[in-house]
Enzyme design. Structure first.
Site, PDB file in Angstrom:
ATOM      1  CB  CYS A 110      -0.893  -0.001   1.241  1.00  0.00           C
ATOM      2  SG  CYS A 110       0.054   0.108   2.756  1.00  0.00           S
ATOM      3  CB  SER A 128       0.917 -12.730   4.051  1.00  0.00           C
ATOM      4  OG  SER A 128      -0.003 -11.779   3.615  1.00  0.00           O
ATOM      5  CB  SER A 129      -3.742 -13.009   7.843  1.00  0.00           C
ATOM      6  OG  SER A 129      -3.453 -11.682   8.147  1.00  0.00           O
ATOM      7  CD  GLU A 183      -2.774   1.573  12.690  1.00  0.00           C
ATOM      8  OE1 GLU A 183      -2.657   0.743  11.765  1.00  0.00           O
ATOM      9  OE2 GLU A 183      -3.755   2.322  12.813  1.00  0.00           O
TER      10      GLU A 183
END
Ligand code: F3S
Length: 289
Positions: free
Chosen positions: A12, A228-229, A134
């Site tokens: 992203c 990687s989900s 985060e």
């Protein structure tokens, strides 16, 4: 045969920016420059982290790690897209590091909101998963205690004093529908304050595009790490639309024998798949089929 690469395959905007920042710092450093570190792996991709390691970039996992580095070896530390607590940046500077902040601007926006609203006395509620880096980073910008709710049941446990206001934000990668459900609980309880939708739609856009592409191709290739989900989720979405969907990590896993009737191949990739891997696969399919 035609190959179509999804426009939003791979990194992203925020992750691309953070990875680019590390490579820019390597360039700037030149041969004799100061050491470069990232605070946590810049991305969950072994190839990228391995490549950076070869170029002399080390990972600091904690402030204790940063403090253990001999003074003369303390150089530049790059903060990854998830962001960190305010105190982490301050402490790194005190330890003598130059801090280069590659926090995604969308995450930074949340830090700014939380800092401002908590300073104005509001209770900060973060809709997201407690313990996620985060979310921990966001908590660290609040001047008051924060409350984290990852589900409706957790939101129901929140209490605040009469007359106090709340400010609700979300982890960027949280599901928008779930965010709305949690917000609904606060509204039902009649809490005053503001709700800021800080969900980033990068994941949603990638998934919607993959679904649309998989529905019109004969074969779909999904590239991403085994653990990687978000890549697994992409694979499941594509598989619903296209029976011949393949999940690969790198070009080495691609052992395709395509029927003659195949005319259109689609390619997408998870959020931590580097561009060079996507390009390799794309070129290979174009040339060999
Ligand atoms: Fe990526 Fe930034 Fe959104 S890191 S998922 S563009 S919040």
């Amino acid at each position: 045969m035609e190959v179509i690469l999804a426009k939003h395959a791979g990194f992203c905007f925020g992750v691309q920016r953070a990875v680019d920042t590390v490579y820019e710092q390597i360039e700037k450093r030149g041969k004799e420059g100061r050491p470069i570190y990232t605070y946590g792996p810049i991305i969950h991709n072994e190839e990228v982290v391995g490549d950076l390691q070869k170029r002399g970039v080390c990972v600091l996992d904690s402030l204790a790690d940063a403090g253990a580095v001999p003074r003369e070896e303390r150089g530049t530390v790059i903060i990854r897209s998830h962001g960190v607590e305010k105190i982490v940046c301050e402490r790194l500077r005190e330890l003598g590091y130059d801090v280069v902040d590659a926090t995604c601007p969308f995450v930074k926006r949340i830090h700014n909101i939380v800092e401002k609203e908590s300073a104005a006395g509001k209770n900060i509620v973060i809709v997201g998963n407690a313990g996620h880096p985060e979310v921990e980073g966001i908590r660290g910008w609040s001047e008051t205690d924060t409350f984290v709710a990852g589900a409706v049941e957790e939101a129901e446990k929140f209490v605040c004093q009469v007359g106090e206001e709340v400010c609700i934000v979300s982890q960027t990668t949280f599901n928008y529908k779930k965010f709305q459900d949690v917000v609904e609980i606060f509204k039902e309880r009649g809490y005053n304050g503001s709700v800021v939708n800080t969900v980033c739609n990068a994941t949603e856009v990638r998934q919607a595009e993959a679904r649309e592409l998989a529905a019109r191709v004969d074969v779909m290739i999904v590239i991403g790490g085994n653990h990687s989900s978000n890549t697994r989720k992409l694979y499941e979405i594509c598989r619903q639309e296209c029976e011949m969907t393949y999940y690969i990590q790198t070009l080495d896993d691609l052992h395709l024998r395509l029927p003659e009737s195949v005319r259109l191949v689609g390619i997408t990739a998870g959020a931590s798949t580097p561009n060079n891997i996507i390009e390799e696969v794309q070129n290979y399919v174009r040339v060999n089929f």
